[in-house]
Design an enzyme around this catalytic site. Structure first.
Site, PDB file in Angstrom:
ATOM      1  CG  ASP A 238       4.625  -6.259   8.863  1.00 28.25           C
ATOM      2  OD1 ASP A 238       5.302  -5.282   9.232  1.00 28.25           O
ATOM      3  OD2 ASP A 238       4.066  -7.061   9.630  1.00 28.25           O
TER       4      ASP A 238
ATOM      5  NE  ARG B 170      -8.796  -4.791   6.054  1.00 26.59           N
ATOM      6  CZ  ARG B 170      -8.271  -4.396   4.899  1.00 26.59           C
ATOM      7  NH1 ARG B 170      -6.993  -4.556   4.634  1.00 26.59           N
ATOM      8  NH2 ARG B 170      -9.028  -3.848   3.985  1.00 26.59           N
TER       9      ARG B 170
ATOM     10  CB  ALA C 154      15.895  10.683   0.667  1.00 24.13           C
TER      11      ALA C 154
ATOM     12  NE  ARG D   9      -1.707  -4.976  -1.481  1.00 17.09           N
ATOM     13  CZ  ARG D   9      -1.376  -4.378  -0.330  1.00 17.09           C
ATOM     14  NH1 ARG D   9      -0.520  -4.933   0.473  1.00 17.09           N
ATOM     15  NH2 ARG D   9      -1.906  -3.230   0.030  1.00 17.09           N
TER      16      ARG D   9
ATOM     17  CG  ASP E 233       1.326  -2.130  11.352  1.00 16.37           C
ATOM     18  OD1 ASP E 233       2.062  -1.497  10.563  1.00 16.37           O
ATOM     19  OD2 ASP E 233       0.545  -3.022  10.978  1.00 16.37           O
TER      20      ASP E 233
ATOM     21  NE  ARG F  89     -28.187  14.388  11.982  1.00 17.93           N
ATOM     22  CZ  ARG F  89     -28.376  14.969  10.813  1.00 17.93           C
ATOM     23  NH1 ARG F  89     -27.353  15.418  10.117  1.00 17.93           N
ATOM     24  NH2 ARG F  89     -29.592  15.111  10.340  1.00 17.93           N
TER      25      ARG F  89
ATOM     26  N   GLY G  57       0.846  -1.205   0.000  1.00 19.29           N
ATOM     27  CA  GLY G  57       0.000   0.000   0.000  1.00 19.29           C
ATOM     28  C   GLY G  57       0.869   1.238   0.000  1.00 19.29           C
TER      29      GLY G  57
ATOM     30  CG  ASP H 284      -1.914   0.492   8.620  1.00 16.26           C
ATOM     31  OD1 ASP H 284      -2.794   1.385   8.587  1.00 16.26           O
ATOM     32  OD2 ASP H 284      -1.950  -0.505   7.887  1.00 16.26           O
TER      33      ASP H 284
ATOM     34  CB  THR I 142       2.792   1.148   6.200  1.00 19.08           C
ATOM     35  OG1 THR I 142       1.466   0.971   6.743  1.00 19.08           O
ATOM     36  CG2 THR I 142       3.763   0.925   7.365  1.00 19.08           C
TER      37      THR I 142
END
Lengths: 328, 328, 328, 328
Positions: free
Chosen positions: D107, D176, D26, D76, D134, D167, D15, D132, D130
């Site tokens: 990963d 995920r 760079a 991918r 993580d 609201r 991604g 994320d 990424t």
């Protein structure tokens, strides 16, 4: 001859849109400029029924010209659709000494204003506040320009990832009955194809267009789809349909949703809000009633509320052609 | 009858403005749509003289609709002001087989185009690209709407700090000869006072206005000043003058400068660029020449280049009044 | 043992920075969470002297996490530098029942807090709020990350026009004593050269660097200059010097100024503000005093105010090398 | 001793995330600085298998530091998961004379790099790209800071309309397996409650929290939900559940989706990308291999790829507490 107006109430009603605060500020400050009192009515017609009022001076609207949303809050009121509701509302206005009303909102809000005026002869003026731009009598509704910028900024981001992965994105934008946002933001964002409620291009044409796009060497594409498009499939079904028919495409869906209603208004919307607010108040002071203020060419003009409600702004069909040429 | 156009050249000239790339894209793709060749000319008229040309197909303008600046680069060419320069330029166009020219720029660029046309009968069309909005024949020039948004976003930030410290800010915006940016961005940003080239309010009135503002309970204020204002002092002298006369004020100055020319174009500018580009090319194909394409109300129309050059778009005086009311 | 804290005062002092409102909110809500009263003190130490106090509950800080500036206003107080001023301030705190103080600001503000604590033994905690990032004891000051984003967004716009005209721009950013903003925003914006207070590269090296840049085929360049650079010329003199020595360059100057202090805080600054606010209040509740809360690695830690005042965060010299490599 | 590296290949894989272009730049410029050749490999490992290579000099990465997405495209590759695919890829690298590889991705991409290295002893370095956050071994992954800002800017807009209509909004963000985005953007956006994959708060607690929120006088609320939350209902089912149990709430859902991957990188991400790119290339030149470069505290360090793959960055549990306090 109409009696002189001394105290004006202002409310926002229906879906909120960027620029409503700038319009409230304009109404409040125009009242102050003319030494007229101004009362903010909270939560639209519902607050009118409940007497949720607050006096507003020029300093109560400091630093809101650039804020999204509406400091007066908005709501849809079922009670105002009943004669009893409107009676209570009228009583509250009389008690508070309010003798003129500025309603910032869309179609539904104007219908309420018109009924209220017809029953009580109460002076009302409408300011068109909705991102959909579908109100007759103005070439731009308040918030529409801001929403277009919000949409293209998001699609610009989506394009980054679409183009990195050679993907096709379906982006759903607001517009249940009107394709203005989809059509203009679609051109602005460089969309391959644009689906709008006013025109059913048909599924075949969409497939053709995507095939041609691939053939012409485009590696990624964006299709912009109005909520109310007439193609007969929702955006997720459409994804499945296209992937079934054009297996070379890997489709992602993005539904933009309510973010389109928020955000700091564009300069265009802030200036428009200011001009509309001045005109609405000064028209009431001149004894006029039952009009909507709007932008026609470069000028602010008046349209009878009745006409504003019954008609709709058509999309500009020239733009459909521009869109087709741009996706060459 | 004009001979059929087969190859169109496009250039950007003068100060750059957001939307120029979107206009280049529109010209290139409209050519492709009509199966006409398109040649990009680099660095404006200077590149025309030097033969700095490049063939452009629909894929050479991918992903530029949202980019500021101009991929064709821009320059001011002294050589093109000489008959010898223009002769070289004409020779290069003939050699390259170019038989129509789209010039994206402002007043000066259009003057060049008109002289070139008058000398060689070469078909030319102008697209108004400048942030100043001072070109006659269009209610919006390309880049103006984007520049307004850039200015108010910056003033919104300045207002945060002005309001935290109860300070007065003088913000200088572009506009040597025209107050459009100052007037509209000033209203949009909620300026206390706006100084423009078209009107000399006088120093006394500025002091009065600032005194009144303090008296009315405002704790901080913004004054927006066009570069070419007629008050007879530059923005730093003005700061000294105000601090000398109103010691209660602590004035800060911010000169926005060239950032106003850059940035991703607004949706309005992207759509306008697309419409203008289509119209410019199709007008050439219809045998028209020596016009500027522009926006009038909601429609794209043509104005003879001569008129576009000789006249100027006046500021809307209604806005001066709106500004005064809004600073109540 | 310290007596239990029951009512905490919070103030913002010195130059404002984005994230101060988020920090105020964090202080107020952490007090509420621990059932402690919280008092907002307006206009920094000056408001402490004048008793300009207001009770704040969790709902008084609704919808400010994303607002620039400070709702408590800021000011520099000369009176607080006198023993008499501090005496009045102390008296007001006692009268109001305030028994702990959170000061959001920079060096000068912390010095005031430390003196106040040394004279009256009044429990104080500092939160580093300044865009300059030059406070020892935290790797990020509140507002610094936002200011960096503001600067690069503006330089991105300037780059559009620089690159369209093959021009060189000198962009002056904030930083009288510290080059953190210049160095990081310079790398982020892809600057050719960066001038900072910590290092005098010398005029020769600047000219060399610009010559090399031209030779390497770059058509446009940005040089980022901190206010306090040590090159011995202001940014306008520098322009003249470079144009005199390198006539091939057409230099433009842009001084960014106060816009760098405003704007909606970045996510990083909002989260940091929240963490610092929690820690400041809870440290007071634990009986600690005379510390600054700060970010060290991924953790919030305490630094004695005295150390925070006497030392400064050095620039990261690795970044000078990164900048040089990036301008290859 | 490792042989000297003379030509480095660089690719982006998995991604995309903002800052990948800055990292490519760079890598390319660090190669140029050290007089090493650099080859761009298109579409990740798939392009390595297909030999989709392009030589890159310092000028081929002009003006991309601020662009979202990746100019090298990403994909991918299933083929690279097979020994045959990797063999082809290796052959292509050898043929092209590439003797070192920089892989920008997450990963999965690192796993590919490690397998490739173990089979062929080919020198590889990973740069964590990424949104994320993580990946073990770095406190920030490339693109994470930008994604946080994108999310809070959108939620700020949603808050405008939420607050105008009193609201409740459920906003689903990416994540995920990791709640970093949800947790930090939730705090930054002032969310009432945050649901993350790492912790199942349970439906009861969500209802309690919303009840308390109403009772405390909040008129509107935002709940931020990570894609991979463990509450056992998707965001639309959650809406139905809450509306069934708390009829006083009118819930709207917004799924942010892919816009989170795009956009111009923040200053933080651009500087990080520059530092990581320098370190990755220079580490290869020093003979190191099979590491990921990352940020630890304020320093760039190396983590064996194997560790980066096997472990994950835990969320900071202090933030859960901060979030709870902030929603007081």
């Amino acid at each position: 001859m109409s009696k002189t107006i001394k105290k004006i109430g202002v409310l926002t009603s229906g879906g909120d849109s960027p620029g409503m605060n700038a319009a409230i500020r304009a109404v409040v400050r125009t009242c102050a400029y003319h030494h007229i009192e101004c009362i903010g009515i909270y939560r639209g017609y519902q607050g009118m029924i409940e007497g949720d009022f607050k006096e507003m001076g020029p300093r109560s609207v400091n630093n809101i010209v650039n804020k999204g949303g509406t400091i007066l809050k908005s709501a849809r009121s079922k009670e105002f659709m009943t004669p009893e509701g409107r009676k209570k509302a009228h009583q509250n206005l009389i008690t508070a000494g309010i003798d003129g009303l500025v309603v910032i909102g869309g179609d539904g809000s104007f219908t309420g204003a018109e009924v209220f005026n017809s029953e009580y002869g109460f002076p009302v003026m409408g300011i068109p506040g909705t991102i959909d731009n579908d109100i007759y009598g103005t070439s731009f509704t308040l918030g529409y320009d801001t929403a277009l910028n919000t949409v293209i900024e998001v699609i610009d981001k989506i394009r980054d990832t679409a183009s990195s992965h050679n993907r096709l994105f379906f982006v759903e934008v607001m517009g249940r009955d009107a394709g203005h946002i989809a059509l203009n933001a679609g051109i602005g964002a460089g969309a391959e194809e644009i689906l709008i409620p006013e025109e059913n291009l048909g599924l075949e044409r969409l497939l053709d267009s995507l095939k041609k796009s691939k053939a012409s060497g485009k590696s990624s594409s964006i299709v912009v789809i109005a909520e109310g498009d007439k193609i007969g499939k929702n955006v997720f079904e459409l994804k499945d349909y296209v992937e079934a028919n054009l297996p070379e495409y890997d489709v992602r869906v993005s539904v933009l949703g309510h973010m389109q209603r928020g955000g700091s208004p564009s300069c265009f919307d802030r200036v428009l809000a200011s001009r509309l607010g001045v005109k609405a108040v000064e028209s009431l002071l001149e004894g006029k009633s039952n009009y909507m203020v709007g932008l026609s060419g470069d000028k602010i003009n008046l349209t009878p509320l009745e006409h504003a409600i019954k008609n709709h702004t058509e999309i500009d069909r020239e733009l459909l052609r521009v869109s087709e040429i741009m996706s060459t």
